[in-house]
Motif scaffolding. Structure first.
Motif, PDB file in Angstrom:
ATOM      1  N   ILE A   1     -14.256  30.180  -5.402  1.00 59.89           N
ATOM      2  CA  ILE A   1     -13.255  29.262  -4.857  1.00 59.89           C
ATOM      3  C   ILE A   1     -13.118  27.996  -5.684  1.00 59.89           C
ATOM      4  O   ILE A   1     -12.358  27.104  -5.330  1.00 59.89           O
ATOM      5  CB  ILE A   1     -13.589  28.894  -3.396  1.00 59.89           C
ATOM      6  N   LYS A   2     -13.853  27.902  -6.797  1.00 57.99           N
ATOM      7  CA  LYS A   2     -13.828  26.659  -7.574  1.00 57.99           C
ATOM      8  C   LYS A   2     -12.452  26.413  -8.176  1.00 57.99           C
ATOM      9  O   LYS A   2     -11.950  25.278  -8.152  1.00 57.99           O
ATOM     10  CB  LYS A   2     -14.903  26.712  -8.655  1.00 57.99           C
ATOM     11  N   GLU A   3     -11.825  27.433  -8.707  1.00 61.36           N
ATOM     12  CA  GLU A   3     -10.508  27.249  -9.312  1.00 61.36           C
ATOM     13  C   GLU A   3      -9.477  26.806  -8.273  1.00 61.36           C
ATOM     14  O   GLU A   3      -8.665  25.906  -8.517  1.00 61.36           O
ATOM     15  CB  GLU A   3     -10.072  28.555  -9.966  1.00 61.36           C
TER      16      GLU A   3
ATOM     17  N   GLY B   1     -14.625  21.156 -15.629  1.00 62.27           N
ATOM     18  CA  GLY B   1     -13.636  21.252 -16.693  1.00 62.27           C
ATOM     19  C   GLY B   1     -13.197  22.665 -16.989  1.00 62.27           C
ATOM     20  O   GLY B   1     -12.046  22.910 -17.379  1.00 62.27           O
ATOM     21  N   ASP B   2     -14.090  23.640 -16.814  1.00 66.78           N
ATOM     22  CA  ASP B   2     -13.733  25.030 -17.106  1.00 66.78           C
ATOM     23  C   ASP B   2     -12.633  25.549 -16.198  1.00 66.78           C
ATOM     24  O   ASP B   2     -11.962  26.533 -16.533  1.00 66.78           O
ATOM     25  CB  ASP B   2     -14.960  25.930 -16.964  1.00 66.78           C
ATOM     26  N   TYR B   3     -12.446  24.923 -15.046  1.00 76.32           N
ATOM     27  CA  TYR B   3     -11.486  25.421 -14.065  1.00 76.32           C
ATOM     28  C   TYR B   3     -10.245  24.534 -13.975  1.00 76.32           C
ATOM     29  O   TYR B   3      -9.387  24.766 -13.127  1.00 76.32           O
ATOM     30  CB  TYR B   3     -12.148  25.511 -12.688  1.00 76.32           C
ATOM     31  N   VAL B   4     -10.148  23.532 -14.834  1.00 71.21           N
ATOM     32  CA  VAL B   4      -8.970  22.657 -14.860  1.00 71.21           C
ATOM     33  C   VAL B   4      -7.958  23.265 -15.812  1.00 71.21           C
ATOM     34  O   VAL B   4      -8.185  23.316 -17.021  1.00 71.21           O
ATOM     35  CB  VAL B   4      -9.347  21.226 -15.300  1.00 71.21           C
ATOM     36  N   SER B   5      -6.870  23.748 -15.292  1.00 76.31           N
ATOM     37  CA  SER B   5      -5.865  24.401 -16.126  1.00 76.31           C
ATOM     38  C   SER B   5      -5.110  23.367 -16.946  1.00 76.31           C
ATOM     39  O   SER B   5      -5.134  22.164 -16.667  1.00 76.31           O
ATOM     40  CB  SER B   5      -4.884  25.194 -15.253  1.00 76.31           C
ATOM     41  N   ASP B   6      -4.431  23.858 -17.971  1.00 74.85           N
ATOM     42  CA  ASP B   6      -3.678  22.951 -18.831  1.00 74.85           C
ATOM     43  C   ASP B   6      -2.592  22.207 -18.063  1.00 74.85           C
ATOM     44  O   ASP B   6      -2.250  21.073 -18.408  1.00 74.85           O
ATOM     45  CB  ASP B   6      -3.040  23.744 -19.977  1.00 74.85           C
ATOM     46  N   ASP B   7      -2.044  22.816 -17.020  1.00 71.94           N
ATOM     47  CA  ASP B   7      -0.989  22.146 -16.247  1.00 71.94           C
ATOM     48  C   ASP B   7      -1.463  20.812 -15.670  1.00 71.94           C
ATOM     49  O   ASP B   7      -0.691  19.869 -15.549  1.00 71.94           O
ATOM     50  CB  ASP B   7      -0.525  23.054 -15.105  1.00 71.94           C
ATOM     51  N   ILE B   8      -2.733  20.756 -15.288  1.00 76.42           N
ATOM     52  CA  ILE B   8      -3.239  19.543 -14.648  1.00 76.42           C
ATOM     53  C   ILE B   8      -3.339  18.407 -15.654  1.00 76.42           C
ATOM     54  O   ILE B   8      -2.882  17.286 -15.393  1.00 76.42           O
ATOM     55  CB  ILE B   8      -4.597  19.844 -13.982  1.00 76.42           C
ATOM     56  N   TRP B   9      -3.930  18.666 -16.825  1.00 80.11           N
ATOM     57  CA  TRP B   9      -4.018  17.548 -17.778  1.00 80.11           C
ATOM     58  C   TRP B   9      -2.677  17.256 -18.422  1.00 80.11           C
ATOM     59  O   TRP B   9      -2.403  16.128 -18.836  1.00 80.11           O
ATOM     60  CB  TRP B   9      -5.120  17.786 -18.792  1.00 80.11           C
ATOM     61  N   PHE B  10      -1.785  18.273 -18.505  1.00 75.52           N
ATOM     62  CA  PHE B  10      -0.417  17.988 -18.929  1.00 75.52           C
ATOM     63  C   PHE B  10       0.217  16.945 -18.005  1.00 75.52           C
ATOM     64  O   PHE B  10       0.907  16.038 -18.453  1.00 75.52           O
ATOM     65  CB  PHE B  10       0.435  19.264 -18.868  1.00 75.52           C
ATOM     66  N   ARG B  11      -0.034  17.108 -16.709  1.00 75.63           N
ATOM     67  CA  ARG B  11       0.577  16.208 -15.730  1.00 75.63           C
ATOM     68  C   ARG B  11       0.033  14.791 -15.874  1.00 75.63           C
ATOM     69  O   ARG B  11       0.772  13.815 -15.743  1.00 75.63           O
ATOM     70  CB  ARG B  11       0.298  16.743 -14.318  1.00 75.63           C
ATOM     71  N   VAL B  12      -1.258  14.658 -16.143  1.00 73.58           N
ATOM     72  CA  VAL B  12      -1.840  13.327 -16.366  1.00 73.58           C
ATOM     73  C   VAL B  12      -1.164  12.665 -17.554  1.00 73.58           C
ATOM     74  O   VAL B  12      -0.764  11.490 -17.504  1.00 73.58           O
ATOM     75  CB  VAL B  12      -3.361  13.438 -16.596  1.00 73.58           C
TER      76      VAL B  12
END
Length: 1034
Positions: free
Chosen positions: A417-419, A451-462
């Motif tokens: 459930i981490k992702e 960090g392994d479960y943070v998709s590119d969409d999330i840091w793109f948004r930041v």
């Protein structure tokens, strides 16, 4: 004495002995030999015996049915079963009907042979014969039976002289046929009134069955059953007050099944008059008083009480008309989520999640601590449900507290459930952020913890938010610089730091310890331990440093020089281009290339008119966190332009070579792919085109490389866990696309992103469905090819087969409508997005899509607009779960109307079993041992077949590795002309290893494919998919 003889006759000792022999078989091979011997004997008896008596025929048919239930195929015996069905003896007729129920389906060619017998038994006076016929009809179903037998079944249901047991079966049989064909209601113009009259029947069993039938019809037609509400309330009142006989009391609970069905009906057709609402309130209060938690003396009684209680709670939450009842519900739910029984707690959390979506969500806030404590439960289903409930309960007032709890839980939660948890935290942080600084802190902490479960969409948004808001740029840059210094650090943090330092590093360059050289030194210490895409991003950051700070030119140019001959093409290209740009005297060109670009835009070009753009701003007491209008563009960023810019996507309609308007942009993309192939048959990206097969002579077109080729932040298709919890990342409209598939979607303005509050889905928030949207669902569709010509079906099937090895492409195209597909899969889950484009100058009205309901897949459709404006497109997302192996793909029926005509056609859905396979690299000893162990009937399939084109092993390897996602295993087969392959097929209930060996004969242009698996169905279903692609049958 006669009775004993009848029992002995009915015993069928031969059948008993045969079953015992099968049970006692020491191996599968011996069992199969015994089965084959018995089949041969029965076949001989059926063929040679001229006067086979009823007992022998019944015995032999029983044996055949037993073998059929064991999984063996039957190609004879059907006519003997029909003979039994026509018998006047009950035991023989019973066996005949049982055989028909098991052996026939709604499309079987023998169905017309038994319809007359069924019709005769429906009109017979014998209760048992009629019941057998009804059960068989319900088991088989189908349109043909509906048209022929529906009037007779309805007469049985409505007749007052029909016995109660038969009327119950008639009601359930009619329900089964209605679910297969809703047009069954047209057999009688006054059917609604006649069905309502059955609610007054004295037989409670008949009433119970009729309520089930009415509930199914009321799901699509509530207005016709408003008159049923008083009758349902009366039935419910008599049941609650125990006014029926004792035979309907189950563990001191009066007819719990009928109570549950009545309550569900009241959710569909709620009372409209005050007197009826008052009566419902009184009944619900009585139910709550009778079902106090812990009152039951046995497990059966508790289960019955809880079943009624939870349905009553659902009615209160759905109607929301009485505050006292809502308070009682909240109290009950608080007790349930604290109960000792796991099942009760789960149901309590589920009901509370339902309440959190209503206007009474504030009533459950007092239970927030109990829900938070449930995150530490040992049962993962409780933890998942608690997480979903906390996410639904979160609002502006409780957001900080809930996010702190979720971040603390993130470091210890299950991998499963981490992702999902990371995605929920990211959405809540953006949706309820009171300041941008707080949002940046939460996301950076999220990256640090998981960090392994943070998709590119999330840091793109930041990056997007920081770029568009000048007042947060310095703080975000300083914060990420400090985070990069700390240990441990994650590669995603390096990506964020590389972008922000390259863009806004000058804002902190004058502060102690963060000079430009310190920034470069810190990033370069991480350079050698990050992946190649991140290294490419850092090279772009270094080029930004040179543009702004000439004092670091020499060490950075040295880095570019070292990478001029790097093994990775992307890194090498960037290094060579940046080295040329940073030459002395090229400062003017460098400034032009890295010129300031406009801020990111939230509104997607080409979005349909019914969609709304979601922008997220920090919440204040006077403002909402989500607005549906495009915000005023923020101030431009300072002197440095972003490293990458989103590619400009034009949504103007294009015309294909055939003159058909190409709204979706697929045609031009495919044409470009074909013309960009090199002489060796590879695309410009270096990957072979899987869809066009081995290419030997193709004229290559010159390729123009961009100076800066960093993927665009907001629209790039990237790898890693997707924002939706699937394999390919979905940024601002993208899925993970393999360049070798030759179907890139550049130029599409199709957003397919997921989000509730800033991470967008097709330009509309998940919490607020698109305008004029309605949910299309699953159901019965017409046969494949209905409504389109043979040539059009052939072209559609060609597109459909291409999509077997492609993640996206065209599925259907005519002068009016274009249908495109984008998909991504992870293990047994998948997401398919269908794009419907209107090529005409008139809108397409009453647009509906009906998906075939199948047993081997769980398909959850999203919302679909019912109008496609002129020259516009809409999207239809589908969530897919693979339950078991399947040979055939489902179909969908598309219907619409425009001025002057109505169209409806049926085409296949590109959902293949191979999409749920993933590469499984296996060492040679393990592969060989597994291969040897997979021996037995059905565990191996093999086929020898020709190829229409010369065999190119490089193309074949690419087909398996990139198209089918099957690992090509090295150093196992001694012959270089053969391939050894390994994969894992993911189903909802587990994984199925699949091993393959492909032998080739280039001179004869022949293949031999061998597949072995633990599941025989996997071999049988995968073989035709692979053979079709290899044989060049597209």
């Amino acid at each position: 004495m006669a009775a004993s003889a009848g029992i002995a006759k009915d015993f069928m000792r031969g059948l008993h002995n045969f079953i015992s022999a099968i049970h006692n078989a020491p191996s599968k091979e011996i069992e199969k030999k015994r089965i084959d011997k018995e089949m041969a004997k029965i076949r001989k008896e059926f063929r040679e015996a001229k006067s086979l008596d009823g007992y022998a025929r019944r015995k032999y048919v029983s044996k055949l049915l037993y073998m059929y239930m064991l999984g063996y195929e039957l190609d004879f015996g059907h006519m003997e079963a029909v003979t039994l069905l026509s018998s006047t003896k009950f035991h023989e007729k019973q066996m005949g009907y049982l055989a028909m129920s098991l052996l026939l389906n709604e499309n079987h060619e023998m169905l017309p042979l038994i319809i007359n017998s069924l019709s005769e038994d429906l009109q017979a006076r014998g209760e048992f014969s009629t019941s057998l016929a009804l059960v068989t009809i319900a088991s088989i179903g189908g349109k043909e039976m509906t048209e022929s037998l529906a009037p007779a079944i309805l007469n049985l249901l409505l007749s007052t002289t029909t016995p109660g047991t038969v009327r119950k079966k008639a009601a359930m049989c009619f329900l089964r046929l209605y679910r297969k064909d809703t047009n069954i209601l047209q057999v009688d113009s006054n059917i609604h009134q006649k069905l309502l009259a059955l609610l007054d029947d004295h037989d409670l069993g008949v009433v119970n069955s009729v309520v089930s039938l009415l509930s199914a019809i009321a799901q699509t037609d509530t207005t016709s059953f408003e008159a049923a509400t008083p009758k349902i309330l009366r039935i419910l009142n008599k049941t609650v007050l125990k006014e029926y006989s004792r035979e309907y009391i189950y563990h001191d609970v009066p007819h719990p099944w009928l109570q549950v069905k009545c309550l569900r009906f009241l959710k569909l057709v709620p009372p409209s008059q005050k007197v009826h609402l008052d009566q419902l309130t009184s009944l619900l209060t009585k139910i709550f008083s009778q079902a106090e938690p812990g009152r039951g003396s046995s497990e059966n009684q508790k289960n019955a009480l809880n079943a009624v209680l939870f349905e009553a709670i659902a009615v209160v939450i759905h109607l929301e008309y009485d505050q006292n009842l809502l308070s009682s519900v909240t109290t009950f739910l608080g007790r349930f989520i604290s109960a000792r029984e796991i099942n009760v707690r789960y149901l309590g959390l589920e009901a509370m999640a339902l309440m959190s979506q209503s206007d009474s969500a504030h009533l459950i806030k007092k239970h927030q601590k109990t829900v938070t404590a449930s995150l530490q439960e040992s049962d993962i289903s409780i933890r998942r449900r608690s997480l979903d409930l906390l996410y639904a309960m979160c609002d502006r007032d409780s957001s900080k507290e809930i996010l702190v709890e979720l971040l603390n839980y993130l470091s210890t939660c299950d991998i499963q459930i981490k992702e999902e948890l990371v995605l929920k935290i990211a959405i809540l942080a953006e949706k309820f952020s009171q300041t941008y600084a707080w949002y940046v802190d939460v996301i950076l902490q999220l990256i640090r913890i998981a960090g392994d479960y943070v998709s590119d969409d999330i840091w793109f948004r930041v990056v997007k938010i920081v770029t568009n808001n000048e007042d947060i740029q310095e703080y975000a840059t300083k914060t990420v610089f400090k985070a990069l210094k700390a240990e441990p650090w994650h590669e995603t943090m390096v990506k964020v730091g590389g972008y922000l330092l390259g863009e806004f590093g000058h804002l902190i360059a004058e502060q102690p310890g963060s000079s430009t050289f310190e920034q470069f030194k810190l990033l370069h210490t991480r350079y050698n331990v990050v992946s190649l895409p991140t290294r490419a991003l850092l090279l772009s950051t270094y080029a930004k440093f040179v543009n702004l700070f000439p004092e670091v030119r020499n060490p950075i140019r040295e880095v570019f020089t070292q990478h001029q001959d790097h093994i990775d093409a992307e890194v090498q290209q960037r290094a060579c281009e940046y080295l040329r740009l940073t030459n002395p005297g090229a400062e003017e060109l460098l400034q032009v290339v890295l010129e300031i670009i406009p801020p990111w835009e939230d509104k997607k070009p080409g979005a349909s008119s019914s969609s709304s753009t979601v922008s997220v701003t920090p919440t204040t007491p006077a403002t909402s966190s989500v607005t549906s209008t495009t915000p005023e563009p923020p101030r431009a960023p300072p002197k440095s332009a972003p490293i990458t810019s989103p590619p400009t996507t034009s949504t103007a309609a294009k015309s294909t070579a055939s003159g058909v308007l190409d709204l979706l942009g697929f045609s031009s993309v495919q044409a470009q792919t074909n013309t960009n192939l090199s002489v060796t048959g590879s695309s410009s990206s270096g990957a072979l085109s899987l869809l066009d097969g081995p290419v030997t002579t193709v004229t290559a077109q010159p390729q123009i490389s961009a100076v800066v080729s960093t993927p665009a932040v907001d629209t790039t298709f990237s790898s890693g866990p997707g924002l939706l919890g699937l394999g390919g990342t979905q940024a601002s409209g993208g899925l993970n696309v393999d360049p070798g598939l030759g179907l890139g979607l550049g130029g599409l303005g199709m957003g397919v992103t997921a989000n509730t509050g800033g991470l967008e889905i097709g330009g509309a928030s998940m919490g607020a469905p698109a305008q004029d949207a309605m949910t299309s669902g699953l159901g019965v569709v017409q046969p494949l090819g209905t409504g389109i010509s043979g040539d059009q079906l052939q072209h559609t099937q060609m597109f459909w087969r291409r999509l077997c090895v492609a993640a996206e492409g065209v599925l259907y195209q005519d002068s009016t409508l274009q249908i495109g597909v984008k998909s991504e899969y992870q293990q047994a889950e998948g997401r398919v997005v269908l794009f419907f484009g209107n090529s005409t100058t008139m809108p397409l009205n009453q647009f509906t899509v009906t998906l075939q309901k199948v047993t081997y897949l769980t398909i959850k459709p999203g919302a679909l607009a019912n109008v496609i404006p002129s020259k516009a497109q809409i999207q239809y997302p589908l969530e897919i779960t693979c339950l078991r192996e399947f040979p055939d793909t489902p179909t969908m029926q598309v219907s619409y109307s425009t001025i002057g005509r109505t169209a409806s056609f049926v085409i296949p859905l590109p959902i293949f079993l191979s999409k749920f396979m993933y590469a499984k690299p296996t060492p040679a000893p393990e592969f060989l041992q597994t291969w040897k162990n997979l021996v037995g009937p059905g565990l191996e399939v093999q086929e020898v077949f020709p190829s229409k084109t010369p065999i190119d092993l490089q193309w074949v390897s690419k087909l398996f590795s990139q198209g089918f996602k099957i690992a090509v295993l090295e150093n196992i087969d001694n012959s270089r002309s053969n391939l050894v392959l390994g994969a894992t097929l993911h189903l909802s209930d587990g994984e199925v290893p699949v091993l393959m060996r492909l032998e080739t004969n280039s001179e004869a242009k022949m293949y031999r494919l061998t597949i072995r698996s633990q599941h025989a169905a996997a071999c049988d279903c995968l073989k035709p998919l692979i053979v079709t692609q290899l044989a060049g049958s597209l």
